[in-house]
Design an enzyme around this catalytic site. Structure first.
Site, PDB file in Angstrom:
ATOM      1  N   PHE A 205      58.175  53.896  44.249  1.00  0.00           N
ATOM      2  CA  PHE A 205      58.135  54.545  45.560  1.00  0.00           C
ATOM      3  C   PHE A 205      57.713  53.488  46.579  1.00  0.00           C
ATOM      4  CE2 PHE A 205      56.638  57.181  48.953  1.00  0.00           C
ATOM      5  CZ  PHE A 205      57.218  58.433  48.803  1.00  0.00           C
ATOM      6  N   GLN A 212      55.320  51.597  57.399  1.00  0.00           N
ATOM      7  CA  GLN A 212      54.188  52.269  56.748  1.00  0.00           C
ATOM      8  C   GLN A 212      53.216  52.858  57.775  1.00  0.00           C
ATOM      9  OE1 GLN A 212      52.463  49.477  53.927  1.00  0.00           O
ATOM     10  NE2 GLN A 212      54.324  49.470  52.694  1.00  0.00           N
ATOM     11  N   GLY A 217      55.878  58.070  54.105  1.00  0.00           N
ATOM     12  CA  GLY A 217      55.646  58.213  52.664  1.00  0.00           C
ATOM     13  C   GLY A 217      55.472  59.695  52.325  1.00  0.00           C
ATOM     14  N   GLU A 240      54.935  58.276  37.615  1.00  0.00           N
ATOM     15  CA  GLU A 240      54.643  57.190  36.673  1.00  0.00           C
ATOM     16  C   GLU A 240      53.625  56.222  37.287  1.00  0.00           C
ATOM     17  OE1 GLU A 240      58.120  55.063  35.451  1.00  0.00           O
ATOM     18  OE2 GLU A 240      56.946  53.540  34.408  1.00  0.00           O
TER      19      GLU A 240
HETATM   20  N1  ACO Z   1      45.810  62.880  58.526  1.00  0.00           N
HETATM   21  C1  ACO Z   1      45.220  61.680  58.635  1.00  0.00           C
HETATM   22  N2  ACO Z   1      45.645  60.570  57.996  1.00  0.00           N
HETATM   23  C2  ACO Z   1      46.703  60.699  57.221  1.00  0.00           C
HETATM   24  C3  ACO Z   1      47.386  61.930  57.053  1.00  0.00           C
HETATM   25  C4  ACO Z   1      46.889  63.046  57.745  1.00  0.00           C
HETATM   26  N3  ACO Z   1      47.478  64.246  57.637  1.00  0.00           N
HETATM   27  N4  ACO Z   1      48.394  61.751  56.205  1.00  0.00           N
HETATM   28  C5  ACO Z   1      48.378  60.437  55.864  1.00  0.00           C
HETATM   29  N5  ACO Z   1      47.351  59.826  56.480  1.00  0.00           N
HETATM   30  C6  ACO Z   1      46.978  58.407  56.367  1.00  0.00           C
HETATM   31  C7  ACO Z   1      46.616  58.084  54.947  1.00  0.00           C
HETATM   32  O1  ACO Z   1      45.231  58.239  54.697  1.00  0.00           O
HETATM   33  C8  ACO Z   1      47.025  56.658  54.825  1.00  0.00           C
HETATM   34  O2  ACO Z   1      45.993  55.839  55.319  1.00  0.00           O
HETATM   35  P1  ACO Z   1      45.377  54.670  54.422  1.00  0.00           P
HETATM   36  O3  ACO Z   1      46.430  53.623  54.364  1.00  0.00           O
HETATM   37  O4  ACO Z   1      44.180  54.275  55.178  1.00  0.00           O
HETATM   38  O5  ACO Z   1      45.107  55.272  53.071  1.00  0.00           O
HETATM   39  C9  ACO Z   1      48.194  56.519  55.758  1.00  0.00           C
HETATM   40  O6  ACO Z   1      48.146  57.622  56.617  1.00  0.00           O
HETATM   41  C10 ACO Z   1      49.505  56.412  55.006  1.00  0.00           C
HETATM   42  O7  ACO Z   1      50.092  57.653  54.713  1.00  0.00           O
HETATM   43  P2  ACO Z   1      51.672  57.789  54.910  1.00  0.00           P
HETATM   44  O8  ACO Z   1      52.006  57.328  56.290  1.00  0.00           O
HETATM   45  O9  ACO Z   1      52.137  59.127  54.502  1.00  0.00           O
HETATM   46  O10 ACO Z   1      52.200  56.782  53.825  1.00  0.00           O
HETATM   47  P3  ACO Z   1      53.099  55.496  54.055  1.00  0.00           P
HETATM   48  O11 ACO Z   1      54.326  55.882  54.745  1.00  0.00           O
HETATM   49  O12 ACO Z   1      52.310  54.391  54.636  1.00  0.00           O
HETATM   50  O13 ACO Z   1      53.435  55.160  52.521  1.00  0.00           O
HETATM   51  C11 ACO Z   1      52.945  54.024  50.469  1.00  0.00           C
HETATM   52  C12 ACO Z   1      52.413  54.966  51.559  1.00  0.00           C
HETATM   53  C13 ACO Z   1      54.195  54.602  49.846  1.00  0.00           C
HETATM   54  C14 ACO Z   1      51.896  53.857  49.367  1.00  0.00           C
HETATM   55  C15 ACO Z   1      53.272  52.678  51.167  1.00  0.00           C
HETATM   56  O14 ACO Z   1      52.069  52.137  51.652  1.00  0.00           O
HETATM   57  C16 ACO Z   1      53.960  51.673  50.261  1.00  0.00           C
HETATM   58  O15 ACO Z   1      55.170  51.702  50.073  1.00  0.00           O
HETATM   59  N6  ACO Z   1      53.167  50.726  49.708  1.00  0.00           N
HETATM   60  C17 ACO Z   1      53.694  49.639  48.892  1.00  0.00           C
HETATM   61  C18 ACO Z   1      54.293  50.099  47.580  1.00  0.00           C
HETATM   62  C19 ACO Z   1      53.397  51.036  46.825  1.00  0.00           C
HETATM   63  O16 ACO Z   1      52.194  50.801  46.666  1.00  0.00           O
HETATM   64  N7  ACO Z   1      54.007  52.128  46.329  1.00  0.00           N
HETATM   65  C20 ACO Z   1      53.376  53.106  45.500  1.00  0.00           C
HETATM   66  C21 ACO Z   1      53.279  52.585  44.122  1.00  0.00           C
HETATM   67  S1  ACO Z   1      52.960  53.829  42.935  1.00  0.00           S
HETATM   68  C22 ACO Z   1      54.517  54.431  42.520  1.00  0.00           C
HETATM   69  O17 ACO Z   1      55.510  53.808  42.862  1.00  0.00           O
HETATM   70  C23 ACO Z   1      54.620  55.713  41.760  1.00  0.00           C
END
Ligand code: ACO
Length: 306
Positions: A205, A212, A217, A240
């Site tokens: 994912f 990001q 996400g 996974e």
């Molecule tokens: N209110 C306040 N904050 C929020 C809310 C909400 N309702 N929803 C989300 N957030 C915050 C989260 O706390 C998070 O903050 P953080 O970074 O401080 O923890 C932040 O918003 C990110 O949430 P999203 O915008 O929904 O996620 P994003 O689009 O950034 O995607 C992801 C997250 C997929 C992990 C991305 O960072 C990524 O691709 N990373 C690199 C690859 C990776 O690690 N993938 C997952 C591996 S595990 C697997 O593949 C099964």
């Protein structure tokens, strides 16, 4: 010529730059990991002023690779370009930027099955019986190595894999792959119920770093989960090896869904009033793994207390 190893050693994370090219220019970012390509120490030996530029077109992800340096120690050191190409598709254009531009201009985006539409964002599903999807996955998969720790390539000849891509118009925002297992519930149920039952697993994912923290996400996750919740063949949804950030995203979204559906907002006054059968049947009706569901219920009590 100096043979001081320090002068000829660079961090592969520092010298590699990933760019996404759109009609207005480039957005660049660094990889989180390069050890699958350059080894555990994430170092490259034998070059001075080394730069590895890996660019992708924003809609088709056609890759372009250019490696430059001012000096190379000798011909025995690893060829950086060849090393990168081991992990990139045959369609990668090397060095010739004009050819790359001409090639991506001729390419057409195939969008796949639309599974969710969120304002100008949309999520499309592809099976790997589709050649466009096989090629797109070959172009995207190096990002799995560079952004997911212990990420690895999938075997797209196995038709149980799927690819979901999130786009804003044609711009790729992120993607996820999934694997669909047959779920065998034991001989008795299997014999009495001929319907196919599946256990679907989110495997890789990725939201592109330049997109990001915009809740994409969460949107991609919700799109895939809602698609599977509506599919009667899917009995259970799992993930996974989620990392901490993904676990966070998953709990937040699963919690919100179960709260809005009334499961976590209408819990009995004490958790001790819930028996195992209640957990088993509610986990199953929401297609969640039992342990994941139990943690969500605990979170529900904590939330309702505050
Ligand atoms: N209110 C306040 N904050 C929020 C809310 C909400 N309702 N929803 C989300 N957030 C915050 C989260 O706390 C998070 O903050 P953080 O970074 O401080 O923890 C932040 O918003 C990110 O949430 P999203 O915008 O929904 O996620 P994003 O689009 O950034 O995607 C992801 C997250 C997929 C992990 C991305 O960072 C990524 O691709 N990373 C690199 C690859 C990776 O690690 N993938 C997952 C591996 S595990 C697997 O593949 C099964």
């Amino acid at each position: 010529m100096s043979y001081d190893p320090e002068k000829w050693t660079v961090s592969s994370n520092d010298v590699l730059s990933i760019s996404i090219a759109d009609d207005d220019g480039y957005t660049s970012f660094k990889p989180a990991f390069t050890y699958p390509i350059f080894g555990d120490s994430e170092q490259i030996f034998g070059y001075k002023d080394l730069k590895i530029n890996l660019a992708f077109h924003y809609t088709t992800f056609l890759p372009f690779l250019k490696v430059t340096y001012s000096e190379k120690l000798n011909d025995e050191v690893d060829d950086v370009k060849d090393k990168m190409l081991e992990f990139l598709p045959a369609s990668t254009v090397v060095d010739d930027e004009q050819l790359w531009v001409e090639t991506f201009k001729k390419e057409k985006v195939e969008r796949g099955e639309l599974i969710a539409k969120l304002d100008e964002y949309a999520v499309y599903k592809y099976g790997f019986d589709n050649e466009f999807a096989v090629e797109l996955n070959k172009r995207l998969q190096i990002l799995v190595l560079m952004f997911i720790e212990a990420g690895s390539y999938i075997d797209t000849s196995d038709s149980l894999w799927s690819l979901f891509v999130m786009r804003k118009d044609d711009t790729i925002i992120g993607f996820t792959t999934s694997y669909s297992y047959f779920k065998y519930n034991g001989g008795e149920e299997f014999d009495s119920n001929k319907a196919i039952k599946r256990r679907n697993k989110i495997s890789q994912f990725v939201i592109l770093p330049n997109h990001q923290n915009g809740l994409h996400g969460s949107q991609l996750y919700q799109a895939v989960i809602n698609y599977w919740l509506a599919d009667p063949e899917v009995q259970e949804i799992c993930v996974e090896d989620p990392n901490e950030k993904f676990d966070d995203l998953r709990y937040r979204n699963d919690f919100k869904r179960l709260f809005e559906e009334g499961v976590l907002s209408n819990l009995p006054s004490s958790i001790s009033k819930l028996d195992e059968a209640w957990f088993v049947s509610n986990a199953a009706s929401h297609k969640l793994e039992l342990n994941q569901f139990k943690k969500l219920v605990e979170m529900g009590y904590l939330y309702n207390e505050n």
